[in-house]
Design an enzyme around this catalytic site. Structure first.
Site, short mmCIF file in Angstrom:
data_model
loop_
_atom_site.label_atom_id
_atom_site.label_comp_id
_atom_site.label_asym_id
_atom_site.label_seq_id
_atom_site.Cartn_x
_atom_site.Cartn_y
_atom_site.Cartn_z
N LYS A 205 68.41 6.24 45.31
CA LYS A 205 69.85 6.44 45.26
C LYS A 205 70.48 5.10 44.92
CE LYS A 205 73.72 7.63 48.24
NZ LYS A 205 74.14 8.32 49.46
N GLU A 243 60.27 2.99 45.65
CA GLU A 243 60.97 3.78 46.67
C GLU A 243 60.32 5.17 46.81
OE1 GLU A 243 63.18 3.40 48.91
OE2 GLU A 243 64.39 1.65 48.43
N LYS A 258 69.71 10.13 42.25
CA LYS A 258 71.13 10.18 41.92
C LYS A 258 71.70 8.80 41.65
CE LYS A 258 73.93 10.34 45.88
NZ LYS A 258 74.44 11.06 47.01
N TYR A 323 78.43 20.20 41.43
CA TYR A 323 79.70 20.84 41.78
C TYR A 323 80.06 21.92 40.77
CZ TYR A 323 79.73 16.82 44.83
OH TYR A 323 79.36 15.90 45.76
#
Ligand code: PBG
Length: 333
Positions: A205, A243, A258, A323
């Site tokens: 992220k 990560e 993201k 969304y």
């Protein structure tokens, strides 16, 4: 062989031909719709920087859940705005917390049983300072400095994950970016009899300006400083692979990357290197900038939405948090 024997346009001539050879497809079931839950009843408060998105009380969120289910959407990602915030973010793991209460309401409705509930695990919506972990302050007044206490934050995140899983979350999704939180969450879930609950970590992220509208939606803007001491530097690709590797070692089941559209190279590289399921989050700023262009008539709404999602799928995402989920799912039917 080459032109004129080879003509790639032959397979582009009609929609039936194009459809037959299409390499990437979009399905409603690989979309996840985020919801922002607030206390109260009958509340559907528009989020100014995210036209078409709302802060919803649980009764209103249930209506959204039903709509998502009938559109064939894969699941919901739940965020909460608590009635009160404190230094520790205790609303995050409260048994009667806003997301816990929402989860119970969704799970109590048998018609929603095949809609996945993913609970975001983070402290920033619940802390008075707006950071994703516990803060330690050194010094006083204007010269005070602040550090995030990594390991103590992991304990609280683990407690939060257990509380959300207990309330009925099908999947827990830590988005805080503390080191070691996947291991801490896995251990706590296992000790609490929830060995079956999967962890979807936001493994890579990035500290991104594209989260701006979300912080208005979730009322989670940091009150001082920024998130660059825990979220990743946008310049780093190799670090993202580390990560992910570490989260795998800690027992993660799936990962989320993201933002999506400005980080498609990260998604592709992760897809090529790792075999676990990978999701991508088309974040608030990516949504809002497209909507702003639609509102000005600068971009064609439906085609652009589908193209943006297709690019994320093509780069390697198995599923997409967006969304646009409801609108896109309706377009895919
Ligand atoms: C919480 C969290 C954030 C987002 C998802 N979970 C905000 C942040 O890190 O500041 C951003 C999502 C979006 O922009 O749509 N840590």
């Amino acid at each position: 062989m080459a032109y004129p024997q080879v003509r790639l346009r032959r397979l582009r001539r009609t929609e039936s031909l194009r459809s037959l050879v299409r390499e990437t497809r979009l399905h409603p079931e690989s979309l996840i719709y985020p919801l922002f839950l607030v206390p109260g009843e009958g509340i559907r408060k528009p989020i100014p920087s995210m036209p078409g998105c709302f802060n919803l009380s649980i009764d209103e969120a249930l209506k959204e859940a039903h709509e998502c289910r009938s559109l064939g959407i894969g699941g919901l990602l739940l965020f909460g705005l608590p009635a009160e915030k404190d230094e520790q973010g205790s609303g995050a793991w409260a048994d009667d917390g806003i997301v816990q209460t929402g989860l119970r309401a969704i799970k109590a409705d048998a018609r929603l049983c095949d809609l996945l509930t993913i609970a975001d695990v983070c402290l920033c919506e619940y802390t008075s300072h707006g950071h994703c972990g516990l803060i330690q302050r050194t010094g006083e007044g204007a010269s005070a400095t602040y550090t995030i206490q990594n390991d103590a934050s992991c304990e609280l995140l683990a407690k939060t994950a257990v509380s959300l899983a207990r309330a009925g979350a099908d999947i827990v999704a830590p988005s805080d970016m503390m080191d070691g939180r996947v291991a801490a969450i896995r251990a706590s879930l296992d000790q609490s009899g929830m060995a079956e609950t999967p962890i979807l970590s936001y493994a890579a992220k990035y500290a991104s300006a594209f989260y701006g509208p979300f912080r208005e939606a979730a009322d989670s803007a940091p009150q001082f400083g920024d998130r660059r001491s825990y979220q990743m530097d946008g310049a780093n690709r190799r670090e993202a692979m580390r990560e992910i590797e570490l989260d795998l070692q800690e027992g993660v089941d799936m990962i989320l990357l993201k933002p999506a559209m400005s980080y498609l190279d990260i998604l592709r590289e992760a897809r090529d290197r790792f075999d676990l399921p990978i999701g991508a989050y088309q974040v608030s700023g990516e949504f809002s900038m497209l909507v702003a262009a639609f509102e000005r008539g600068w971009l064609e709404r439906h085609r652009t939405i589908l193209e943006s999602l297709l690019s994320i799928r093509r780069a390697g995402a198995d599923f997409i948090v967006t969304y646009f989920a409801k609108e896109a799912a309706a377009l895919m039917r």
